[in-house]
Design an enzyme around this catalytic site. Structure first.
Site, short mmCIF file in Angstrom:
data_model
loop_
_atom_site.label_atom_id
_atom_site.label_comp_id
_atom_site.label_asym_id
_atom_site.label_seq_id
_atom_site.Cartn_x
_atom_site.Cartn_y
_atom_site.Cartn_z
CB CYS A 2 50.02 14.24 15.80
SG CYS A 2 50.13 15.09 14.22
CB CYS A 5 49.22 18.93 15.15
SG CYS A 5 47.86 18.28 14.13
CG ASP A 28 61.81 13.54 5.90
OD1 ASP A 28 60.69 13.03 5.76
OD2 ASP A 28 62.66 13.09 6.70
CG HIS A 95 49.28 15.42 10.43
ND1 HIS A 95 48.82 16.36 11.34
CD2 HIS A 95 49.14 15.99 9.21
CE1 HIS A 95 48.42 17.45 10.69
NE2 HIS A 95 48.61 17.25 9.39
CG HIS A 97 53.36 12.48 5.96
ND1 HIS A 97 52.72 11.83 6.99
CD2 HIS A 97 54.38 11.67 5.58
CE1 HIS A 97 53.34 10.68 7.23
NE2 HIS A 97 54.34 10.55 6.39
CG HIS A 99 57.38 11.16 1.95
ND1 HIS A 99 58.38 11.21 2.89
CD2 HIS A 99 56.40 10.41 2.50
CE1 HIS A 99 58.02 10.52 3.97
NE2 HIS A 99 56.83 10.02 3.76
P1 AMP Z 1 56.36 8.24 7.04
O1 AMP Z 1 57.36 7.21 7.44
O2 AMP Z 1 55.85 8.13 5.65
O3 AMP Z 1 55.25 8.34 8.08
O4 AMP Z 1 57.13 9.62 7.02
C1 AMP Z 1 57.37 10.39 8.16
C2 AMP Z 1 58.53 11.27 7.82
O5 AMP Z 1 58.58 12.32 8.77
C3 AMP Z 1 59.89 10.57 7.86
O6 AMP Z 1 60.50 10.67 6.58
C4 AMP Z 1 60.66 11.35 8.93
O7 AMP Z 1 62.01 11.51 8.60
C5 AMP Z 1 59.92 12.67 8.96
N1 AMP Z 1 59.98 13.38 10.21
C6 AMP Z 1 59.74 12.90 11.46
N2 AMP Z 1 59.89 13.88 12.38
C7 AMP Z 1 60.25 15.01 11.70
C8 AMP Z 1 60.56 16.34 12.09
N3 AMP Z 1 60.52 16.74 13.37
N4 AMP Z 1 60.89 17.23 11.12
C9 AMP Z 1 60.93 16.84 9.83
N5 AMP Z 1 60.63 15.61 9.39
C10 AMP Z 1 60.31 14.68 10.32
ZN ZN Z 2 48.38 16.13 13.41
#
Ligand code: AMP
Ligand code: ZN
Length: 111
Positions: A2, A5, A28, A95, A97, A99
């Site tokens: 993912c 990962c 982010d 995955h 996470h 915030h």
């Molecule tokens: P969620 O919507 O709670 O699943 O949060 C996923 C978060 O990952 C979003 O706030 C995206 O802006 C962030 N995100 C996605 N791809 C990346 C990346 N390559 N680097 C940093 N943040 C990312």
């Molecule tokens: Zn993962």
């Protein structure tokens, strides 16, 4: 693998804020507050819904890391910790996470 990962593995670049044996934190890419950091376990857990007695210890550690990061980032005024789980919450990366959102005064509205 993912996307998160791949970030942990260094295959996708990120702005790292913290790393240890079990946890990784980075900024982010689409910040929704002046400070917007994601804290993730290095082991792939899809979401809060996948937590069990066997894998949940990392969450306690993540919250210790969150407190440390918040202090280092100067979030003395407070901050919000959010984990979106599933489609209704608009989880976009499967995955686990957390915030960290801070650096501004939030509204009372949470959802
Ligand atoms: P969620 O919507 O709670 O699943 O949060 C996923 C978060 O990952 C979003 O706030 C995206 O802006 C962030 N995100 C996605 N791809 C990346 C990346 N390559 N680097 C940093 N943040 C990312
Ligand atoms: Zn993962």
């Amino acid at each position: 693998m993912c996307i998160f990962c791949k970030i942990i593995a260094g295959e996708i670049p990120s702005t790292k804020v913290y790393e240890d044996e079990t946890v990784f934190a980075f900024r982010d890419i689409n910040p929704q507050a002046p400070t917007h950091i994601l804290v993730i376990p290095k082991s792939h857990i899809a979401s809060v819904a996948e937590l069990t007695a066997e894998n949940s210890a990392v969450v306690a550690h993540i919250f210790e890391v969150i407190a440390k990061i918040a202090e280092e980032e100067g979030l003395a005024g407070g901050y919000r910790v959010v984990s979106n789980c599933g489609p209704d919450a608009r989880q976009s990366v499967q995955h686990l996470h957390f915030h960290i959102l801070g650096g501004k005064e939030m509204t009372e509205q949470m959802a």
